[in-house]
Design a protein around this motif. Structure first.
Motif, PDB file in Angstrom:
ATOM      1  N   ASN A 226      20.184 -84.043  67.268  1.00 43.64           N
ATOM      2  CA  ASN A 226      19.584 -85.319  66.724  1.00 43.64           C
ATOM      3  C   ASN A 226      20.179 -86.840  67.373  1.00 43.64           C
ATOM      4  O   ASN A 226      20.909 -86.778  68.119  1.00 43.64           O
ATOM      5  CB  ASN A 226      21.327 -85.397  65.779  1.00 43.64           C
ATOM      6  N   VAL A 228      20.782 -89.662  66.746  1.00 42.93           N
ATOM      7  CA  VAL A 228      21.872 -89.905  66.147  1.00 42.93           C
ATOM      8  C   VAL A 228      22.848 -89.815  66.343  1.00 42.93           C
ATOM      9  O   VAL A 228      23.670 -90.668  67.362  1.00 42.93           O
ATOM     10  CB  VAL A 228      21.588 -90.286  64.628  1.00 42.93           C
ATOM     11  N   THR A 229      23.045 -88.935  67.132  1.00 40.12           N
ATOM     12  CA  THR A 229      24.330 -88.369  67.947  1.00 40.12           C
ATOM     13  C   THR A 229      24.571 -88.202  69.119  1.00 40.12           C
ATOM     14  O   THR A 229      24.987 -89.234  69.851  1.00 40.12           O
ATOM     15  CB  THR A 229      24.156 -86.323  67.788  1.00 40.12           C
ATOM     16  N   VAL A 232      25.308 -92.413  68.690  1.00 41.84           N
ATOM     17  CA  VAL A 232      26.676 -92.227  69.838  1.00 41.84           C
ATOM     18  C   VAL A 232      27.144 -91.724  70.210  1.00 41.84           C
ATOM     19  O   VAL A 232      28.095 -92.771  70.780  1.00 41.84           O
ATOM     20  CB  VAL A 232      26.994 -91.756  68.141  1.00 41.84           C
ATOM     21  N   GLY A 309      18.938 -95.579  62.299  1.00 42.55           N
ATOM     22  CA  GLY A 309      18.211 -94.466  62.224  1.00 42.55           C
ATOM     23  C   GLY A 309      18.157 -93.339  61.140  1.00 42.55           C
ATOM     24  O   GLY A 309      19.755 -93.404  60.469  1.00 42.55           O
ATOM     25  N   PRO A 321      17.470 -87.037  61.539  1.00 37.87           N
ATOM     26  CA  PRO A 321      16.305 -88.216  61.830  1.00 37.87           C
ATOM     27  C   PRO A 321      15.675 -88.181  63.277  1.00 37.87           C
ATOM     28  O   PRO A 321      15.469 -86.832  64.412  1.00 37.87           O
ATOM     29  CB  PRO A 321      17.320 -89.361  62.328  1.00 37.87           C
TER      30      PRO A 321
END
Lengths: 461, 461
Positions: A226, A228-229, A232, A309, A321
């Motif tokens: 992912n 976004v992950t 992060v 995101g 996403p």
């Protein structure tokens, strides 16, 4: 009536008109970062040019650049006296979130002796103290104690991409003995200050690209990285639990704070509990082992300025996403170099990029840290002027902000930079409900009146 | 001509009109999550009701709920035969990012035998296979082999907030021997499948609140907790380097995959390199020790569906943002309960919230995992029907998606749920360029024709 009295009386008589002019100036929505405001940038530049002419300046012109124009004007009839180049900027920050403004950002109002509006303190009213000081001299006694040049740009809030080429091309026209800038806050209310150090800036944007389009999180969730992950994780890897930046080499050129440094700054210590209350946070926090003052002025930082995101609107959209991104900026101190730091960050990202995504990084901003000795004659003169204008001796501080152009001016025009700030902390520079304390408009002008006189005597001592 | 031949000929003769009806249905932008589409939701419901009447169904009505309406219709003239409740949904997902659609989402077109448009596969064309099957029986032989009831809702994409109360209030009207749902993809192209397990869902939104407004990152950077950084830390703390979820207790009610499970699913293994190429990612990835198929169907997940905070527009805005947030959803398996998982997540967040910010969490979605034995008589009948409709025996799979209403139906109506999916993976459900393979429209209807006959014989065996 002495020259000094004439100037003072003029400023009292014209004060209301001067404030009306500042408000009219704030009304122009000169947001430099947004292409839809291009016409307003030109309007603000023309307005300033007209204001310089009214003040009595000569050779006033709106000089085009590859971006927004620079406004120039000078008065050079003080032979043998120093020439001060006055820098300011007429552009302002974006205004979102609009819903948090008590009154619209471009409809300035005065409440409780404060002028509210975007750009009030950064930098429209502060810049106007200079214009009105010059006007007061030229429209009464007909001359200034020193020579002055104005260089007012429209791209400070977007990191002045065209200022360096402009300064290089116009080096002769802009040649000066010192540069004076009023574009920041003083140390605290009732505590005038002179800033002798600024943090540098290294700004960049990270973009993480995953699957070619948003995926159904039920069908693909758990099966692909992912973005976004991944973002992060990447951002998370840049700081440790003690709030220290973990980019390899990041602190190599930072001077450790000595006991002497800490003692010297002791009288400046802020009321941290009061600041936390004002900001409405449970507690101040940051790099372990340093005070709030140290963390925000003498230590480098890495701050995420924005992140995005996936689905942000109403409701849940259960997707993996396709991409995500973040805007990040590091504040730098001492010998840290923005290009070296950027290279360290790129290397860190290369080492920490999770499998299954591709990451791109674009440097958007670079500015070196700045330092001038508090013992410099022009700084001592500024201290005398503040003592006169504010009725109180200034303290000497380092500021956490970055004015990359300070370092640029010092480097390209080979002249010392004197920062004479008249703003205050808490005036919401860059945030909603930006404002400026009007008492400091008057005190600022009084300080500048004294400064020009003081400079003339410095040079003839 | 046998009944069977009459039905078949009718479907061939009416095929073009049927497809035009599906396209007209896709044209209605029935986005349930957005309040501005409220009128379109009513329009879609009325359209469906009219379609049910045309098919020959009785007692057709648009039944209001606290949200978007449910469309009902029945035909109950097969005494002694089972009653099937057919569920579908007429609402669709949002369409952003619009720029990635090759043709506008609500202007359906047929390209290469595929119908493109938002809702094509999820769930408008799939739902229409049911309506047209019933129409073919009733408009030719005048009767169905079994009793049917339609329950078509408008809130599936927003987690069916009003379906449970509706089912409870209308339990008698909706009473059935089985529930049939066609709202997902088959295992793979040329590989029809029957899904006997679904993942559950626990969706929530995290909001991190820092300073009362955006702060200048030069003046405050390093001195206060940045809410985006805090959010990044919090989200980062929820997974480890092996892709495992680190929420305490998260895996307690997950059955370990046995060697037998793994062997049984062996024929279903997907071509991971091909999937990675199709998704345009460097590699598939996820929880260590599991295949892509296992990770996306038999293992629980935690996915960030969206993240936001600070400045996202053009340029850099050097701020410490005032707040940040993220939308997250966990897919659940086996005995995991969404409310228990939510409580574990809240406890984790409480333990990991960085100093200097406040965090709030709101659960937005809950759905239990679902399971039915592949040996159930209604499932065996479905397998026979697929073999007839697709010319190939179906495989038995667990799906990674969540249809919370499946578990709701099973619980509230005390009847087994049979999922008869006619979509395909890669049809961009929830993403841009959603489409539906029209050959499966015909095969789906043929499968359903056989299913209703098969069910009648199951019940009379």
């Amino acid at each position: 009536m002495t020259d000094q009295e004439q100037v003072k009386r003029y400023l009292e008589q014209e004060r209301e008109r001067h404030l009306e002019e500042v408000m009219a100036f704030v009304r122009i929505p000169s947001i430099s970062s947004s292409s839809e405001h291009k016409a307003h940038m030109q309007e603000a530049a023309e307005w300033l040019a007209s204001s310089l002419r009214t003040a009595g300046l000569e050779h006033v012109e709106v000089m085009q650049t590859a971006g927004h124009p620079v406004v120039y004007g000078d008065w050079l009839h003080a032979p043998g006296q120093p020439t001060a180049l006055i820098y300011g900027h007429y552009d302002v920050q974006p205004v979102e979130p609009l819903s948090e403004w008590q009154t619209p950002p471009f409809e300035p109002v005065i409440r409780d002796g404060k002028l509210y509006g975007r750009g009030a303190t950064d930098d429209k009213a502060q810049m106007y103290t200079h214009i009105k000081t010059v006007e007061a001299f030229l429209q009464t006694v007909g001359k200034l104690p020193v020579n002055v040049k104005f260089c007012l740009e429209g791209e400070e809030e977007i990191a002045s991409p065209n200022l360096s080429p402009f300064l290089q091309a116009q080096a002769e026209k802009l040649a000066a003995d010192l540069i004076v800038i009023s574009d920041g806050p003083m140390h605290d209310e009732g505590m005038p200050s002179i800033c002798y150090g600024l943090r540098g800036l290294c700004g960049f944007e990270i973009h993480v690209k995953g699957p070619k389009n948003d995926l159904h999180s039920g069908l693909y969730g758990g099966g692909v990285t992912n973005p976004v992950t991944a973002l992060v994780e990447l951002l998370g890897s840049m700081k440790d639990a003690d709030g220290r930046v973990t980019i390899e080499g990041f602190y190599d050129k930072v001077h450790p704070l000595t006991d002497a440094d800490r003692e010297a700054s002791h009288p400046l210590q802020l009321d941290e509990a009061k600041i936390a209350r004002e900001l409405n946070v449970p507690a101040l926090s940051g790099e372990k082992g340093y005070t709030f003052l140290e963390r925000t002025s003498a230590r480098p930082t890495l701050e995420i300025n924005g992140i995005y995101g996936g689905h942000q609107g109403e409701g849940l959209k259960p997707i993996v996403p396709s991409s995500a991104g973040a805007k990040v900026s590091c504040r730098l101190v001492d010998e840290q170099d923005p290009d070296e730091i950027m290279a360290q960050i790129r290397a860190h990202i290369d080492r920490h990029t999770p499998a299954g995504v591709t990451v791109s990084v674009q440097q958007t901003h670079r500015g070196k840290p700045f330092y001038i000795s508090p013992e410099h004659a022009f700084i001592r003169a500024a201290a005398t002027a503040y003592t006169d204008g504010f009725g109180k001796a200034p303290v000497f501080i380092r500021s956490g902000g970055s004015i990359p152009i300070v370092e640029t001016f010092a480097k390209l025009l080979h002249a010392p930079v004197v920062m004479m700030d008249f703003g205050l902390p808490g005036e919401n520079m860059h945030g909603p409900n930006e404002h400026f304390h009007l008492e400091n408009f008057d005190r600022g002008i009084a300080t500048l009146c004294r400064y020009w006189r003081e400079l003339a005597s410095v040079s003839t001592q």
